[in-house]
Design an enzyme around this catalytic site. Structure first.
Site, PDB file in Angstrom:
ATOM      1  NE  ARG A  40      -4.268  -1.730   1.796  1.00 15.84           N
ATOM      2  CZ  ARG A  40      -5.113  -2.228   2.687  1.00 15.84           C
ATOM      3  NH1 ARG A  40      -4.842  -2.142   3.966  1.00 15.84           N
ATOM      4  NH2 ARG A  40      -6.230  -2.795   2.297  1.00 15.84           N
ATOM      5  CE  LYS A 208     -11.113  -7.844   7.609  1.00 14.75           C
ATOM      6  NZ  LYS A 208     -10.716  -6.892   6.558  1.00 14.75           N
ATOM      7  N   GLY A 366      -6.567  -6.796   1.591  1.00 19.72           N
ATOM      8  CA  GLY A 366      -5.212  -6.560   2.075  1.00 19.72           C
ATOM      9  C   GLY A 366      -4.440  -7.851   2.271  1.00 19.72           C
ATOM     10  N   GLY A 390     -12.367  -4.192   1.681  1.00 17.19           N
ATOM     11  CA  GLY A 390     -13.746  -3.822   2.007  1.00 17.19           C
ATOM     12  C   GLY A 390     -14.361  -2.946   0.931  1.00 17.19           C
TER      13      GLY A 390
HETATM   14  P1  ADP Z   1      -8.552  -9.873   3.087  1.00 15.00           P
HETATM   15  O1  ADP Z   1      -7.693  -8.941   3.910  1.00 15.00           O
HETATM   16  O2  ADP Z   1      -7.845 -10.393   1.886  1.00 15.00           O
HETATM   17  O3  ADP Z   1      -9.889  -9.287   2.804  1.00 15.00           O
HETATM   18  P2  ADP Z   1      -9.410 -11.222   5.473  1.00 15.00           P
HETATM   19  O4  ADP Z   1      -8.871 -10.111   6.291  1.00 15.00           O
HETATM   20  O5  ADP Z   1     -10.869 -11.419   5.450  1.00 15.00           O
HETATM   21  O6  ADP Z   1      -8.825 -11.165   3.983  1.00 15.00           O
HETATM   22  O7  ADP Z   1      -8.822 -12.612   5.980  1.00 15.00           O
HETATM   23  C1  ADP Z   1      -7.458 -12.899   5.985  1.00 15.00           C
HETATM   24  C2  ADP Z   1      -7.146 -13.840   7.095  1.00 15.00           C
HETATM   25  O8  ADP Z   1      -7.997 -14.977   7.032  1.00 15.00           O
HETATM   26  C3  ADP Z   1      -5.749 -14.382   7.021  1.00 15.00           C
HETATM   27  O9  ADP Z   1      -4.990 -13.809   8.068  1.00 15.00           O
HETATM   28  C4  ADP Z   1      -5.924 -15.892   7.181  1.00 15.00           C
HETATM   29  O10 ADP Z   1      -5.010 -16.440   8.108  1.00 15.00           O
HETATM   30  C5  ADP Z   1      -7.338 -16.006   7.687  1.00 15.00           C
HETATM   31  N1  ADP Z   1      -7.988 -17.281   7.378  1.00 15.00           N
HETATM   32  C6  ADP Z   1      -8.116 -17.887   6.186  1.00 15.00           C
HETATM   33  N2  ADP Z   1      -8.740 -19.067   6.296  1.00 15.00           N
HETATM   34  C7  ADP Z   1      -9.015 -19.245   7.606  1.00 15.00           C
HETATM   35  C8  ADP Z   1      -9.650 -20.284   8.347  1.00 15.00           C
HETATM   36  N3  ADP Z   1     -10.095 -21.379   7.767  1.00 15.00           N
HETATM   37  N4  ADP Z   1      -9.759 -20.105   9.684  1.00 15.00           N
HETATM   38  C9  ADP Z   1      -9.280 -19.001  10.275  1.00 15.00           C
HETATM   39  N5  ADP Z   1      -8.689 -17.975   9.630  1.00 15.00           N
HETATM   40  C10 ADP Z   1      -8.545 -18.102   8.309  1.00 15.00           C
HETATM   41 MG    MG Z   2      -7.645  -8.482   6.008  1.00 18.91          MG
END
Ligand code: ADP
Ligand code: MG
Length: 409
Positions: A40, A208, A366, A390
């Site tokens: 970023r 999330k 992110g 988001g």
């Molecule tokens: P992004 O930032 O790409 O939108 P999120 O913040 O929603 O993604 O999620 C990212 C996190 O999700 C990562 O830190 C990863 O470790 C976690 N994650 C992925 N799969 C699982 C799971 N099955 N259980 C718990 N955490 C998970």
């Molecule tokens: Mg995230």
């Protein structure tokens, strides 16, 4: 309606010597004071650099994490600002506060072509306040740093879905312009919503769950396949009647998932949930783990309390094959806990398929963007890596982005 660009700002009357307040997205992941992924910061550099080059006195506003409206050293913007300084060929100063003595003094003494980064705007509770008057008061104090003839540029795509003072309210106080990063992001997302080339595959994961379920509602009628991995897969598996041990679950979303599954069938959109998962004895790098069928999560050798931390190899291959035949792919959220090597394979397989494909691909989120970099992929392997998780989801949900709308008209 359209917004003014920063090229117009620079061309109009010139910005030499003029204060320009730029909202950037410097919300990077940290390990202590070390920036673990500077994507970023690098994405913010071109606009800040363009303005500095044109001789503006650039004041950068940004947030980092969620410090809850008070000063919290853990969330200081300094590591991100220092990274900007390392990457930049202009001077970067960092204020010790947001709109206090330090910020005011450094702003007043700012030289043409130099940059001042204010401390984390979320150190001030008014930034995110639900009270319009409080946000406006804070926005006025920010705007006041620019003296008589300031301008505002929003280049923080990762924050445009927030109705916050530095993103939204300030646009009505100063002549406002859309940063190049925001313009690019919006253009890319438009192609995903207006006329995506089919097959159009959407891959969703991450942690999330409830945030991301909402986007499914709007994508059901648009995508050909929705591939579900990451934490949200388990709420879907639960909705299908499977036992999921201690895996991530949003109990109150089970009914929503059931409704999505039914509606998908009617609309001819496939929702694909994992048929196998990697189940761990606990959350951690030293956990025991095994691959189990999605309906046998509680039958692990170490007991029934396991957590699904990645999609299994069969699911990953299936997801990859859908991606390979797609012409458009949107991916948000890692397939598993990629930060731990034992649970990174699902994410790696999906990323590899996307990197190899000729499809127009967008990676949003992110952690998803950090994952593709951490796993050693080149950004050039992907059509577009969005800086806003988001924000891109809300756009795909069909919502208006307050920070984008505020620049229009
Ligand atoms: P992004 O930032 O790409 O939108 P999120 O913040 O929603 O993604 O999620 C990212 C996190 O999700 C990562 O830190 C990863 O470790 C976690 N994650 C992925 N799969 C699982 C799971 N099955 N259980 C718990 N955490 C998970
Ligand atoms: Mg995230």
């Amino acid at each position: 309606m359209s917004s003014h660009t920063i090229d117009e700002l620079i061309a109009d009357n010139g910005v030499r010597g003029r204060y320009v307040l730029v909202r950037s997205d410097l919300n990077v992941p940290l390990d202590g004071a070390t920036v673990t992924d500077d994507g970023r910061v690098r994405a913010s550099l071109p606009v800040i650099g363009k303005l500095a080059e044109a001789g503006a006195k650039v004041i950068v506003m940004a947030h980092l994490g969620r410090p809850k409206g008070q000063v919290d050293a853990k969330y200081s913007i300094a590591p991100a600002a220092n990274r900007l300084d390392e990457l930049a060929d202009f001077d970067v100063a960092v204020a010790e506060d947001v709109v206090g003595d330090s910020a005011r003094q450094l702003a007043a003494n700012l030289e043409e072509g130099s940059v001042l980064v204010l401390e984390n705007v979320r150190f001030d509770a008014r930034e995110t306040s639900k009270d319009d008057a409080q946000r406006e008061e804070f926005a006025k104090e920010l705007a006041a740093l620019t003296g008589q003839n300031g301008a505002y540029v929003n280049d923080a795509f990762g924050a445009v879905h927030r109705k916050h003072a530095s993103v939204y309210d300030i646009a009505s106080l100063l002549p406002s312009y859309q940063g190049d990063l925001v313009a690019t992001e919006v253009k890319v997302l438009k192609t995903l919503t207006e006329a995506p080339k089919r097959p159009y595959v959407v891959v969703l994961g991450g942690s999330k769950v409830s945030d991301k379920l909402a986007v499914i509602d709007n994508l059901l009628g648009k995508a050909d396949q929705l591939l579900i991995g990451g934490g949200m897969a388990f709420t879907f598996l639960k909705a299908q009647g499977f036992a999921i041990g201690s895996s991530l679950l949003e109990e109150d979303q089970i009914a929503t998932c059931q409704e999505y599954l039914q509606r998908a069938e009617k609309l001819g959109c496939d929702i694909i949930v994992p048929s196998d998962v990697v189940v761990a004895s606990k959350f951690g790098a030293d956990a025991e783990h095994e691959v189990l069928a999605a309906d046998k999560i509680e039958e692990a050798s170490f007991g029934s309390n396991g957590l699904g931390l990645d999609i299994g190899p069969k699911s990953a291959e299936l997801f990859a094959s859908y991606i390979t035949s797609a012409n458009t792919v949107f991916w948000n959220g890692p397939m598993g806990v990629f930060e731990i090597p034992a649970f990174a394979e699902g994410t790696r397989t999906v990323a590899q398929a996307l990197a190899d494909s000729e499809a127009f691909s967008v990676v949003g989120g992110g952690d998803s963007a950090a994952a593709v970099r951490a796993l050693g992929f080149s950004e050039d392997d992907f059509g577009h890596i969005s800086t806003g998780g988001g924000a891109s989801l809300e756009y795909l949900e069909g919502k208006t982005l307050p920070g984008v709308a505020a620049l229009e008209g």
